[in-house]
Design a protein around this motif. Structure first.
Motif, PDB file in Angstrom:
ATOM      1  N   ASP A   1       6.627 -18.387 -11.586  1.00 48.45           N
ATOM      2  CA  ASP A   1       6.984 -17.573 -13.028  1.00 48.45           C
ATOM      3  C   ASP A   1       5.488 -16.813 -12.999  1.00 48.45           C
ATOM      4  O   ASP A   1       4.192 -17.582 -12.894  1.00 48.45           O
ATOM      5  CB  ASP A   1       6.702 -18.668 -14.105  1.00 48.45           C
TER       6      ASP A   1
ATOM      7  N   GLU B   1       5.394  -6.941 -16.461  1.00 44.11           N
ATOM      8  CA  GLU B   1       6.952  -5.796 -16.915  1.00 44.11           C
ATOM      9  C   GLU B   1       7.941  -6.013 -15.687  1.00 44.11           C
ATOM     10  O   GLU B   1       7.549  -5.960 -14.303  1.00 44.11           O
ATOM     11  CB  GLU B   1       6.463  -4.593 -17.355  1.00 44.11           C
TER      12      GLU B   1
ATOM     13  N   ASN C   1       8.533 -10.778 -21.240  1.00 45.61           N
ATOM     14  CA  ASN C   1       9.119 -11.883 -21.613  1.00 45.61           C
ATOM     15  C   ASN C   1      10.897 -12.655 -20.687  1.00 45.61           C
ATOM     16  O   ASN C   1      10.707 -13.630 -21.091  1.00 45.61           O
ATOM     17  CB  ASN C   1       9.867 -12.097 -23.505  1.00 45.61           C
ATOM     18  N   ASP C   2      10.893 -11.406 -20.753  1.00 52.30           N
ATOM     19  CA  ASP C   2      11.904 -11.082 -19.506  1.00 52.30           C
ATOM     20  C   ASP C   2      11.621 -11.313 -17.560  1.00 52.30           C
ATOM     21  O   ASP C   2      12.548 -10.460 -17.465  1.00 52.30           O
ATOM     22  CB  ASP C   2      12.989 -10.597 -19.842  1.00 52.30           C
TER      23      ASP C   2
ATOM     24  N   ASN D   1       4.121 -15.175 -15.216  1.00 48.21           N
ATOM     25  CA  ASN D   1       3.547 -15.273 -16.229  1.00 48.21           C
ATOM     26  C   ASN D   1       3.190 -16.429 -16.264  1.00 48.21           C
ATOM     27  O   ASN D   1       1.068 -16.344 -16.822  1.00 48.21           O
ATOM     28  CB  ASN D   1       4.527 -15.084 -17.538  1.00 48.21           C
TER      29      ASN D   1
END
Length: 712
Positions: A552, A623, A581-582, A554
């Motif tokens: 991930d 993003e 978030n996605d 993030n």
């Protein structure tokens, strides 16, 4: 120069020499005007010995009055030697018989213990005047051109002797006529009749002389070259048809060559000067000029002039031969140009060429190769001399290559070191291939290039790259030291505090067991936090190979920012996270991607170090990107990017920091490209700059981790 061209040049030189010899031979009769046969023969033998470099020239002349044949001999540098004539006569009669009419045209003759190649030429149509025998110790004598000169010379001698006989007969008849006039005055009628007969004979003799001149002129006209006859003052008197045909002009027009365009205007002053000097000194002349052809094209000619003198040494005529050398001239110019290009190319590329004959070990070097080996230019090259320049440790390699070339042939290619006279070392690369020389010998042709600069630069670059990579890692470690200390100190402080609290709770009356348990759990949590942090740092700065994983972005970014939080706080940088978030997972190397994020964050923080008029804001955003990619963007409000700087940011060793090394962004781009992504930078609409990278999200386009190394 290649063999065909050398052969052409030698053939042209031989032909020019032959033509010049023919011109000289044809000019000899002018020296015989009024001479007796012995003088004619002596002069002819002297000219032939000097012209053809003979070892001897011999003439047996048949006397018309029935007396014994007369013999003449001429050897180089000596007057006529009658004592040797009998020796040659005996040798000829012994080896070839008494009848000279049956002698072969060429034979081998033993004379005085030496072997000579001889040529026999009859004087007169049927040999009625005699025979000429010339000899040379050269085995290939006579050549075709020498035979031609001998035949023409013998013809001229025969004509000269006939003229001498006629003149002698004229003198005898004139004397008898005078005697008869004095003694037989009373017999005037018969004397007049006799005089008429003598006049007829004299006219016949004159006709014979004119025929001789016509024959000489015919020879000039049939010579395959452009021939002109000049007066003693240098004025054109006669030209052969070849000149008229080439120039397309009449004799009268050619006489004005000094003021017309027959000779190229750039060559005319030089030709006029050479001609005037020769006319004044009486010495032969030779120069090169361009002559205008009938179609207006100028071609190069070699002009050679020789004087014809009478018995008193006065110049009667000048014979000039014009030889077309235009093709040869252009070939020589092109050859010189090619050689200059080759020499310059070898000098610029530090590459020299060589030739090595395997059977004889004959070696030749080009000029550039002399410079590479630092040999004296005129020093003959040999394998032994080359060995003195080979590094002692590489001598076995050279011996192996030489032996392999002698036995197996084929291509030679190897690198070797040279040790120069001053002790310095050069690296050279040798490439060669064997071929068959035109004479049948085995020859290696090749090139040797001085690669010292390249080898030294490669070694220096490798060393510098290793040192820079290590320095970059150390510098990155130094930058993070404070953050690491701060981040590790927090969980350690929590562990100590929790441990102390746990002890108090257990020591209370009654013991607070529930509180102690909760405090112990918090202690374990802080210990695991510190352990994870140390493990990530160890992987980041180790050289251990990496393994791709599904991660991930993030989460990986948050871990990097946690490590950098202390530095950002010290620099008074406000961090704003805008993490999607996605955001889909990606496949890649966690440590390497975190290193790229860390580098971008640190650069952004440093770019705002001098900002005082606005808040130091750092935005980190993730993003979705087009084409199923994921993008991470780092924005700052620092000094921004100049257009000329933006083009060089990702070049190795380019930096705008006074303490930077210029490899961080270059390494970051390499990491992103190894993940099949791209890294770029740009200026903001307002203050500051933006750095971003985009990498594919799906497993199919994941990075080829087998080629990725962790020590960036």
């Amino acid at each position: 120069m290649n063999a065909p061209l050398e052969t052409a040049i030698e053939e042209a030189a031989r032909l020019r020499g032959c033509l010049n010899d023919l011109v000289v031979v044809m000019a000899i009769p002018e020296l015989w005007m009024g001479s007796e046969p012995p003088q004619i023969i002596s002069t002819s033998l002297h000219v032939l010995v000097g012209m053809l470099h003979l070892d001897f020239a011999y003439v047996r002349m048949i006397d018309r009055d029935g007396r014994s044949p007369r013999e003449f001999v001429q050897v180089p540098g000596q007057p006529e030697l009658t004592s040797q004539a009998s020796e040659i006569t005996e040798a000829l009669n012994r080896s070839q018989g008494d009848d000279y009419l049956k002698w072969p045209p060429n034979a081998r003759l033993t004379l005085g213990g030496a072997e000579f190649s001889t040529a026999q030429i009859r004087l007169g149509l049927l040999g009625e005047i005699g025979v000429v025998v010339v000899g040379s110790q050269r085995f290939d004598f006579p050549s075709r051109s020498e035979r031609l000169v001998l035949d023409v010379a013998a013809n001229q001698v025969a004509i000269g002797l006939q003229q001498a006989y006629l003149l002698h007969e004229q003198k005898r008849i004139a004397g008898e006529l005078d005697k008869r006039v004095a003694q037989r005055t009373s017999e005037l009628a018969s004397a007049n009749e006799e005089l008429a007969r003598e006049v007829v004979e004299r006219r016949w003799a004159e006709d014979a002389l004119r025929e001789s001149e016509r024959a000489s002129r015919l020879i000039v006209n049939t010579i395959p070259g452009l021939v002109a006859i000049l007066s003693p003052a240098g004025e054109v008197e006669v030209v052969n048809p070849q000149i008229v045909e080439y120039c397309g002009r009449s004799l009268e027009e050619l006489k004005q060559w000094g003021t017309s365009d027959t000779v190229h205007r750039e060559d005319l002053p030089r030709a006029m000067l050479a001609l005037m000097q020769s006319m004044a000194s009486g010495e032969p002349y030779e120069f090169e000029v361009r002559l205008r052809r009938f179609d207006g094209v100028y071609r190069w000619f070699q002009v050679r002039g020789r004087p014809l003198r009478d018995t008193d040494g006065r110049i009667l005529h000048w014979y000039a031969l014009h030889t077309d050398i235009d093709d040869l001239k252009r070939a020589e110019e092109q050859l010189g140009l090619n050689e200059a290009f080759l020499a310059e190319g070898q000098r610029l590329s530090h590459t020299g060429s060589f030739s090595w004959f395997v059977d004889t070990n004959d070696v030749s070097f080009s000029e550039e190769l002399y410079r590479i080996f630092e040999f004296e230019r005129d020093l003959p090259v040999s394998l032994g001399l080359i060995a003195t320049r080979i590094h002692p440790d590489d001598l076995p390699l050279l011996a192996e290559k030489i032996e392999r070339a002698k036995v197996a042939g084929g291509e030679l290619q190897y690198e070797i070191r040279l040790r120069m006279a001053d002790g310095s070392v050069k690296y050279v690369h040798t490439l060669g291939r064997d071929a068959n020389h035109p004479d049948g010998r085995r020859e290696y042709l090749g090139a040797i290039q001085d690669i010292t600069a390249r080898r030294l630069s490669d070694e220096a670059l490798t060393k510098a790259g290793s040192e820079l990579a290590q320095m970059a890692k150390v510098m990155s470690l130094g930058v993070l030291t404070a953050s690491i200390a701060h981040e590790v100190n927090q969980p350690l402080s929590g562990i100590i505090t929790n441990a102390s609290t746990c002890l108090r709770m257990l020591g209370a009356e009654p013991p607070n067991l529930d509180g102690a348990r909760e405090t112990a759990r918090r202690t374990i949590r802080d210990g695991n936090r510190a352990s994870d942090m140390i493990s990530r740092l160890r992987a980041l700065f180790s050289k251990k190979g990496v393994v791709a994983e599904l991660l991930d972005l993030n989460e990986a970014t948050r871990e990097v920012l946690a490590l950098s939080s202390s530095q950002l706080q010290r620099n008074r940088v406000m961090l704003r996270l805008e993490l999607a978030n996605d955001l889909p997972p990606i496949t890649g190397d966690r440590i390497q991607l975190q290193q790229v994020v860390l580098n971008l964050v640190c650069n952004a923080s440093d770019a705002m170090a001098d900002v005082e008029d606005r808040q130091r804001l750092l935005i980190v955003r993730t993003e979705r990107d087009e084409r199923d990619h994921v993008r991470l963007t780092v924005l700052d409000v620092g000094i921004g990017l100049q257009p000329h700087v933006a083009e060089k940011l990702f070049q190795a060793f380019f930096t705008t920091k006074s303490t930077g090394m210029g490899i961080g962004l270059s390494l970051s781009r390499s990491i992103i490209e190894s993940h099949h992504g791209r890294l770029w930078a740009g200026s903001n609409d307002g203050p500051g700059a933006t750095f971003a990278f985009s990498i594919p999200r799906d497993q199919e386009h994941a990075a080829d981790t087998t080629s990725i190394e962790g020590d960036s």
